[in-house]
Design an enzyme around this catalytic site. Structure first.
Site, short mmCIF file in Angstrom:
data_model
loop_
_atom_site.label_atom_id
_atom_site.label_comp_id
_atom_site.label_asym_id
_atom_site.label_seq_id
_atom_site.Cartn_x
_atom_site.Cartn_y
_atom_site.Cartn_z
N ASN A 1 -15.40 -68.93 40.73
CA ASN A 1 -16.30 -69.98 41.22
C ASN A 1 -16.38 -69.97 42.75
OD1 ASN A 1 -17.53 -71.74 39.02
ND2 ASN A 1 -15.41 -71.55 38.33
N HIS B 1 -16.06 -78.74 35.87
CA HIS B 1 -15.31 -78.79 34.61
C HIS B 1 -16.08 -78.04 33.53
CE1 HIS B 1 -12.48 -80.33 31.70
NE2 HIS B 1 -13.51 -80.54 30.91
N ALA C 1 -23.44 -71.15 33.15
CA ALA C 1 -23.44 -72.51 33.73
C ALA C 1 -22.66 -72.60 35.04
CB ALA C 1 -22.91 -73.51 32.71
C1 GRF Z 1 -13.17 -72.52 35.57
O1 GRF Z 1 -13.42 -72.47 34.19
C2 GRF Z 1 -13.34 -73.93 36.06
O2 GRF Z 1 -14.35 -74.64 35.43
C3 GRF Z 1 -12.02 -74.52 35.71
O3 GRF Z 1 -11.08 -73.49 35.98
C4 GRF Z 1 -11.72 -72.22 35.88
C5 GRF Z 1 -11.52 -71.53 37.20
O4 GRF Z 1 -11.91 -70.21 37.24
N1 GRF Z 1 -11.82 -75.77 36.36
P1 GRF Z 1 -12.02 -69.44 38.61
O5 GRF Z 1 -10.66 -69.51 39.31
O6 GRF Z 1 -13.11 -70.05 39.45
O7 GRF Z 1 -12.34 -68.02 38.24
#
Ligand code: GRF
Length: 196
Positions: A15, A106, A176
């Site tokens: 992310n 989330h 998403a």
């Molecule tokens: C994602 O699924 C986010 O929604 C959740 O933790 C995960 C993090 O993944 N809160 P990354 O570290 O961004 O790859």
């Protein structure tokens, strides 16, 4: 002046990568904070030329951890905090200091499969166990209730026959999370910039 953003991570940082790749207009990622040393998110920050700090949660009290975090946010003059796979729940004392200035992503359609204990693959396991046909992701403001703050954006994703938690997690990220988080961060960054 652009809104100065800190992205808080604990793991792989996909992310964070989506935020880096989005080339935000109203905001800039001024700092990455990891609650764990050695995670790949730190490498992503380094490659993008973004300063990072590790503030380890392990072996630290909540108070000491949050005090260090606040000091780093002040030092880098941060306006907006983005939790992107950050596995530490922030105290009420901390979240109260930053009303509508902390965002979280989330991986479900809140209020389904959220709150304490729902993180990572557990969210997708719960969605599959319940047999929902649609799941998705939510970006919301963070307040003292885990996953309870005002919803900013949501996007639905289809659950398919034969999905495993891992397959579903990947689809939710691709369809998403990686789109929604940059959109929401842009929106809120613009709002902050205009309010100055
Ligand atoms: C994602 O699924 C986010 O929604 C959740 O933790 C995960 C993090 O993944 N809160 P990354 O570290 O961004 O790859």
């Amino acid at each position: 002046m652009k809104t100065r953003i800190a992205v808080l991570v604990s793991g792989g940082g996909t992310n964070l990568q989506a935020l880096i790749d989005a080339n935000l207009q109203a905001g800039e990622i001024a700092l990455v904070v990891s609650s764990r040393p050695g995670v790949y998110a730190l490498e992503r920050a380094y490659r993008a030329g973004i300063p990072s700090v590790v503030i380890a949660k392990k072996g630290s009290t909540q108070e000491a951890f949050e005090e260090k975090l606040r000091a780093a946010l002040e030092e880098y003059r941060i306006d907006l905090i983005v939790l992107a796979g950050f596995l530490t729940i922030l105290s009420e004392d901390f979240t109260r200091r930053y009303p509508r200035r902390i965002l979280n992503i989330h991986p479900s359609l809140i209020p389904a499969f959220c709150g304490e204990g729902y993180y990572g693959l557990r969210v997708h396991e719960a969605a599959l166990a319940r047999g929902v046909k649609l799941t998705g992701a939510t970006v919301h403001f963070v307040n003292e209730i885990p996953d309870g703050g005002e919803i900013i954006l949501q996007k639905a994703v289809e659950v398919k026959d034969g999905d495993t938690p891992e397959i579903l997690q990947r689809r939710v990220m691709e369809q998403a999370e990686w789109k929604l988080l940059p959109q929401a961060v842009e929106l809120v960054s613009e709002e902050i910039r205009r309010s100055r």
